[in-house]
Design a protein around this motif. Structure first.
Motif, PDB file in Angstrom:
ATOM      1  N   PHE A 749      -5.876  32.917  24.834  1.00  0.00           N
ATOM      2  CA  PHE A 749      -4.760  32.131  25.368  1.00  0.00           C
ATOM      3  C   PHE A 749      -3.460  32.928  25.294  1.00  0.00           C
ATOM      4  N   TYR A 750      -3.298  33.676  24.244  1.00  0.00           N
ATOM      5  CA  TYR A 750      -2.103  34.512  24.059  1.00  0.00           C
ATOM      6  C   TYR A 750      -2.031  35.572  25.150  1.00  0.00           C
ATOM      7  N   ASN A 751      -3.144  36.212  25.443  1.00  0.00           N
ATOM      8  CA  ASN A 751      -3.160  37.310  26.412  1.00  0.00           C
ATOM      9  C   ASN A 751      -3.023  36.833  27.846  1.00  0.00           C
ATOM     10  N   THR A 752      -3.365  35.586  28.127  1.00  0.00           N
ATOM     11  CA  THR A 752      -3.371  35.107  29.510  1.00  0.00           C
ATOM     12  C   THR A 752      -2.199  34.188  29.837  1.00  0.00           C
ATOM     13  N   ASN A 753      -1.302  33.954  28.883  1.00  0.00           N
ATOM     14  CA  ASN A 753      -0.172  33.055  29.114  1.00  0.00           C
ATOM     15  C   ASN A 753       1.119  33.800  28.784  1.00  0.00           C
ATOM     16  N   PRO A 754       1.832  34.293  29.786  1.00  0.00           N
ATOM     17  CA  PRO A 754       3.030  35.108  29.531  1.00  0.00           C
ATOM     18  C   PRO A 754       4.092  34.399  28.701  1.00  0.00           C
ATOM     19  N   ALA A 755       4.316  33.101  28.951  1.00  0.00           N
ATOM     20  CA  ALA A 755       5.360  32.379  28.200  1.00  0.00           C
ATOM     21  C   ALA A 755       4.981  32.249  26.734  1.00  0.00           C
ATOM     22  N   LEU A 756       3.705  31.984  26.477  1.00  0.00           N
ATOM     23  CA  LEU A 756       3.225  31.878  25.094  1.00  0.00           C
ATOM     24  C   LEU A 756       3.343  33.230  24.400  1.00  0.00           C
TER      25      LEU A 756
END
Length: 875
Positions: A749-756
């Motif tokens: 999720f971290y790698n695929t969500n720029p805002a996160l």
């Protein structure tokens, strides 16, 4: 009120004779000749003013010129307590005369909050006392602010117990609440350089006017030692417990008033004392410290609220505390029962004992010990009484919160109870074998003894086996108990399980803390809702009234301004009362996910930094809550909140669009400022982890909208207010199970969500920690490598839902309508409803009305016709 000369004559008449020498007729003649009108507990402002002056003089030993504001608080408190005692004595007398069945609530924690204002509301004398105080040249609000609240609990469990005590009294249900009189309560919290610092909570240091010590009702509690078998006169096998240590339990009683009824219940708290306070032999040989050593050791038992369960010393103290108050309480109940003239065999017909979580579960073994060893009942008869007397409320789905005790520790402290638990377990497993032939795994899962590397006593199992009813505290929680931690017991005894969703008392959590909204609602629909919260339904039609919505907004803004003024005065931070007051106030814990809230703040902050013209409504994020002293990750979350606030609050690019506040020392007093002011209630725990929650109910009751997961009572709140009026996000409990079963990798999720990624990287970079990259690294590592509570999985859903909140808030008229509907539909979450369900489904107890006796009571007391023998009095 007697004239002074008449009162002196009456005093001389009473002092001239022993009471036993006076006939009732003689006493009647004395009273009638003086035309006595009992003014001792009068409620007029004049009588109250006179009583306050008398108590200042005769109890505080002060005259106005030297009296402090605290002296006046004590004088007012004693004045109000007198009115409570009048009702309390009549309550006790009625219960004795009618031989009623009594609810006994065993809880290791109570958080009743300050007593004075609550009693003024319940007794209906707020205005009279205010007038009496003002006539003395004082301000009632200043006097109320002097009271130290009892620090008798860690959080929700204690607040729930206090709500139930209020409802039991209000519904006129005969009840006693038993607990521990901790000398030092849960710590006071200060924030220093952004970190939580624990300060000793010396809530008793100036005295407690609400409690009444009852040393004449002391009981003995044993610890340690060994057991020895013997044969009694009837040839029956018996066991005698020879203790290593004996501690006295001294009861301290606090009257608990019902709302606008005469019923006044009892909260009985036990203090530990040494049987002998001073060892003269040790003193005579020069051992000055040893002379008082036993006293110090004994009294340490109730010195502090049980500590974080880490070192062995802490574990031992916690077990000692639990057994101490349970043994005191059960001995007290058995003594009351026998002194009322009832045979021991009918104990369960006169008392029902509710175990508030596993802390008092040792009561199952203790009642068996008392019945078998002390009252010499046969095992099966004692077991029947025990099972029918006890009921068990489970409050947690977290395995670490289901108490277990190492066998060696348990046996060294309670050797007889270990034998009894082995006997209970053997008889229980013999029954299980007949039902589950050839299924040793089932036996192992059900056993009261956890086998393995080191054997442990499973207290939740003991509570389940020894109770006639088991309940969860929210619909989802109860279903998860049946499907998870207590599944084997549900398979065995499905008839024992029921759900009773928690509730909160509207007296404290609305009438007392939100008088403006109370007055507005009462003006429109009357005041019956205060004891019949379902009457809130009548507000639904008013949600369509533009004038009512405008008045509602005016009230909400005024309450928000009150909180803003408090924060300005105590933290020097100026808040915008027209911003969204977005509040998360509860115990700090990873599963409650305060750090998910922080990720949203940082995301919003980043958006504004990237686009200073971004059109978003201003938000004030307010946090409150304590972290357990030994819970380092929770303390680091507090530091993260304060550090983000330090940056955001002083960034000129933000232009006051975001403010972040951490309110220290979240307790009943401070929470009363918070709940009424919230626009948005954050209930964002991982689905399947929160048993119920009660803060969610308090926020909704005061007009906040909820953003939350399908967890605990959120589900039922959403059903009640309807889905369109609830901001829902996140995975369900089933989704979470599936996610973890498939091998949850949070870094995906971290790698695929720029805002996160940007938000987490900003934390890791040291941006919020003055360049110190190591400070928050443990928290970052926990999220990226394990994330046990699935923050990253729920992040985007949460952000999207928060965007909906921002859009909705900009339409203030629709937002207000939704808030009104939330309040109108929240009625089922009253603790009154919960108590009615307990009475109907588990306790089988009926209300008993109390009628005050004044003139007759005074005569009977003078005649020596005491309402209760001192030993028999449970209060």
């Amino acid at each position: 009120m007697n004239k002074p000369s008449e009162q002196r004559s009456l005093n001389r008449a009473q002092n001239s004779f022993r009471l036993s020498e006076l006939s009732p007729e003689h006493i009647t003649e004395i009273y009638d000749s003086f035309h006595i009108e009992d003014d001792r507990t009068g409620l007029s402002s004049e009588t109250l003013q006179r009583a306050i002056a008398d108590n200042l003089y005769y109890i505080q030993g002060k005259f106005p010129e030297i009296a402090t504001l605290y002296d006046y608080y004590m004088a007012v408190a004693y004045t109000v307590r007198d009115r409570l005692l009048h009702r309390w004595i009549n309550t006790v007398k009625t219960y004795r005369e009618q031989d009623v069945k009594v609810v006994c609530y065993l809880s290791a924690e109570y958080l009743p909050g300050p007593h004075l204002e609550n009693n003024l509301v319940n007794l209906g004398i707020y205005d009279q006392v205010q007038q009496a105080v003002e006539s003395s040249g004082l301000d009632l609000r200043s006097i109320l602010a002097q009271e130290e609240e009892p620090g008798l609990g860690n959080g929700g469990l204690g607040r729930l117990a206090a709500c139930y005590m209020d409802s039991l009294a209000t519904l006129e249900i005969p009840a006693i609440g038993y607990g521990i009189r901790y000398e030092y309560g849960i710590f006071d919290q200060e924030i220093r350089e952004g970190w939580q610092v624990e300060i000793t909570d010396k809530w008793l240091r100036l005295g407690n006017p609400w409690e009444i010590p009852r040393p004449e009702n002391a009981v003995e509690v044993k610890f340690g030692g060994y057991t020895e078998p013997y044969t009694d006169d009837q040839g029956d096998y018996r066991v005698r417990w020879i203790p290593h240590q004996v501690v006295n339990g001294i009861p301290y009683d606090t009257p608990i008033s019902g709302y606008r009824v005469n019923t006044t219940s009892t909260m009985r708290l036990w203090k530990a004392e040494a049987p002998e306070s001073f060892d003269f032999q040790a003193f005579n040989v020069g051992d000055y410290y040893g002379a008082v050593d036993a006293k110090i050791i004994s009294e340490n038992l109730t010195k502090v609220l049980y500590p974080n369960d880490e070192p062995i010393q802490g574990k031992q103290l916690r077990l000692e505390q639990q057994y101490f108050f349970v043994s005191c309480s059960l001995q007290n109940l058995l003594k009351i029962h026998l002194l009322r003239g009832d045979p021991i065999e009918t104990f369960h017909e006169k008392f029902v004992i509710q175990l508030n979580d596993t802390h008092p579960a040792i009561g199952v073994a203790e009642l068996m010990r008392l019945l078998v060893d002390e009252y010499l009942l046969h095992w099966q008869k004692a077991w029947d009484i025990t099972q029918q007397a006890f009921a068990y409320t489970n409050h947690t789905l977290l395995p670490e919160a289901l108490e277990t005790w190492p066998l060696n520790l348990f046996g060294s402290l309670l050797p007889r109870h270990l034998e009894i638990i082995y006997e209970i377990n053997q008889r229980f497993l013999d029954q299980v074998r007949l039902k589950y032939l050839g299924n040793p795994d089932k036996l192992a899962r059900l056993s009261l003894i956890e086998e393995g590397g080191s054997k442990r006593i499973r207290m939740a199992h003991l509570a389940c086996v020894g109770s006639h009813a088991i309940n969860g505290v929210a619909a989802l929680h109860t279903e998860l108990l049946k499907e998870g931690v207590l599944k084997d017991f549900y398979d065995l005894w499905p008839h024992k399980f029921t759900n009773i969703t928690n509730g909160v008392t509207p007296r404290r959590w609305m009438v007392l803390i939100n008088p403006r909204l109370t007055q507005l609602i009462t003006r429109e629909i009357g005041e019956t809702w205060i004891t019949q919260l379902e009457d809130f339904k009548r507000l639904e039609s008013l949600a369509e009234d533009p004038a009512f919505r405008q008045e509602w907004r005016r009230v909400k803004r005024a309450v928000k301004q009150d909180l803003a003024d408090y924060i300005q005065a105590h933290q020097g931070l100026t808040l915008n009362p027209d911003s969204i007051f977005d509040i998360q106030a509860k115990r700090i814990h990873e599963y409650k996910r305060q750090h998910l809230n922080v990720l949203h703040i940082i995301t919003l902050y980043n958006r504004i930094k990237h686009n200073p013209r971004l059109a978003v409504p201003p938000r004030t994020f307010i946090f409150g809550g304590k972290a357990a002293p030994g819970y380092q990750m929770a303390k680091l979350i507090i530091k993260l909140i304060t550090s983000v606030g330090e940056v955001v609050n002083h960034d000129p690019d933000i232009c006051d669009l975001i403010k972040v506040v951490f309110l220290p020392d979240f307790n009943v007093t401070n929470s009363q400022r918070i709940y009424p002011a919230a626009d948005l209630s954050e209930q964002i725990s991982t689905a399947g982890k929160e048993a119920s929650g009660t803060g969610n109910m308090k926020f909704s009751m005061n007009g906040a909208l909820t953003i939350g997961t399908l967890d605990g009572a959120n589900i039922e709140i959403r059903e009640a207010v309807e889905a369109d009026n609830f901001f829902l996000f996140g995975h369900t409990s089933e989704d979470i199970v599936d996610l973890k079963a498939q091998g949850y990798v949070p870094k995906t999720f971290y790698n695929t969500n720029p805002a996160l990624k940007e938000a987490i990287d900003l934390i890791a970079s040291g941006y919020f920690s003055h360049g110190n990259r190591a400070l928050f690294q443990p928290l970052v590592d926990q999220l990226l490598q394990a994330d046990p509570y699935c923050l990253l999985a729920d992040y985007q859903s949460y952000i999207d839902c928060q965007d909906q909140v921002g859009q909705a808030f900009q339409d203030q008229d629709t937002w207000t309508k939704t808030a009104i509907l939330n309040v109108a539909r929240i009625g089922r979450f009253s603790s009154d409803r919960a108590i009615r369900e307990y009475c109907r489904e588990i306790w089988w107890v009926n209300p008993v009305s109390i009628h005050l006796e004044e003139y007759q009571q005074a005569k009977a007391s003078l005649a020596g016709e005491h309402c209760l023998d001192a030993d028999a009095c449970p209060f």
